[in-house]
Design a protein around this motif. Structure first.
Motif, PDB file in Angstrom:
ATOM      1  N   PHE A  55      -2.943  11.807  -1.297  1.00 37.76           N
ATOM      2  CA  PHE A  55      -2.636  10.622  -0.498  1.00 37.76           C
ATOM      3  C   PHE A  55      -1.205  10.669   0.033  1.00 37.76           C
ATOM      4  CE2 PHE A  55      -6.132   9.238  -3.063  1.00 37.76           C
ATOM      5  CZ  PHE A  55      -6.756   8.220  -2.358  1.00 37.76           C
ATOM      6  N   ILE A  57       1.056   7.942   2.858  1.00 38.07           N
ATOM      7  CA  ILE A  57       1.030   6.904   3.882  1.00 38.07           C
ATOM      8  C   ILE A  57       1.652   7.392   5.192  1.00 38.07           C
ATOM      9  CG2 ILE A  57       3.245   5.802   3.345  1.00 38.07           C
ATOM     10  CD1 ILE A  57       1.616   3.088   3.515  1.00 38.07           C
ATOM     11  N   ASN A  81      -4.601   9.995   4.736  1.00 37.64           N
ATOM     12  CA  ASN A  81      -3.450   9.302   5.329  1.00 37.64           C
ATOM     13  C   ASN A  81      -3.588   7.798   5.063  1.00 37.64           C
ATOM     14  OD1 ASN A  81      -2.147   8.896   8.735  1.00 37.64           O
ATOM     15  ND2 ASN A  81      -1.141   8.687   6.776  1.00 37.64           N
ATOM     16  N   SER A  82      -3.322   7.431   3.820  1.00 38.06           N
ATOM     17  CA  SER A  82      -3.442   6.038   3.403  1.00 38.06           C
ATOM     18  C   SER A  82      -2.603   5.841   2.148  1.00 38.06           C
ATOM     19  CB  SER A  82      -4.907   5.704   3.109  1.00 38.06           C
ATOM     20  OG  SER A  82      -5.052   4.348   2.718  1.00 38.06           O
ATOM     21  N   HIS A  86      -5.189   2.312  -2.284  1.00 36.63           N
ATOM     22  CA  HIS A  86      -6.582   2.280  -1.809  1.00 36.63           C
ATOM     23  C   HIS A  86      -7.412   3.402  -2.429  1.00 36.63           C
ATOM     24  CE1 HIS A  86      -5.285  -0.726   1.037  1.00 36.63           C
ATOM     25  NE2 HIS A  86      -4.369   0.087   1.504  1.00 36.63           N
TER      26      HIS A  86
END
Length: 196
Positions: A55, A57, A81-82, A86
């Motif tokens: 992960f 961001i 891409n988070s 989540h």
């Protein structure tokens, strides 16, 4: 001096040694903070028949990893891409290990850092998902304001963990520098099969 070097390894080397003893070739693992991708590559080599979820961001970190890595060779990495908060939306399996290397992207914008509120959410969700016998490892950097707050909240979270379910330890490096990073290792009880 040589003996001391052998005993007190860099944080990343120490973590890698621990993970080698826990992770099997077909395990699912999570790098909750891709950053420069070094942890992701290490994990992908540990699980050639498993999978690594990584992960970040920042799209910049994802693109750089793709540019710097032969994705035809590393086929067991899923880039996301988070935010790591989540995690349950992307990781459906139960991971054997989850790593957080907190702070900011090395060489990137130091104003973009991991933050206590989302880190705590991700850690709680990750601990719920973790396989019995699995590990969560956090490298916590306190050399920036968000890092100091993360450290406070993570230490509080560790104090509140159910000791029937988790064992936890903190590793600190003795240093004159009050901003030296520290490591938190949380192990899920191998016999635990319920919800936390």
């Amino acid at each position: 001096v040589f003996i001391m070097y052998k005993v007190v390894k860099k944080a990343t080397e120490l973590i890698q040694d621990i993970l080698k003893d826990v992770i099997n070739e077909d395990d699912i693992v999570v790098d909750a903070t891709l950053g420069n991708g070094k942890d992701t590559i290490f994990l992908s080599q540990l699980v050639p028949y498993g999978k690594v979820y990584a992960f970040d961001i920042q799209e910049r970190a994802i693109k750089k990893f793709i540019e710097d890595t032969d994705m035809n060779i590393i086929k067991n990495v899923v880039l996301i891409n988070s935010g790591h908060e989540h995690i349950e939306e992307f990781v459906r399996e139960k991971p054997k290990a989850i790593i957080f290397n907190l702070g900011y992207l090395p060489g990137g914008d130091k104003d973009i850092t991991t933050k206590a509120d989302t880190t705590i959410v991700a850690v709680k969700k990750g601990l719920e998902m973790l396989l019995p016998g699995g590990l969560m490892i956090l490298i916590v950097y306190v050399g920036h304001e968000n890092g100091k707050e993360e450290a406070v909240q993570l230490r509080e979270l560790v104090k509140e963990l159910n000791r029937k379910v988790f064992s936890a330890m903190e590793i600190n490096y003795s240093s004159k520098d009050n901003n030296a990073p520290f490591i938190i290792i949380i192990e899920k009880n191998d016999n635990y099969r319920g919800h936390i």
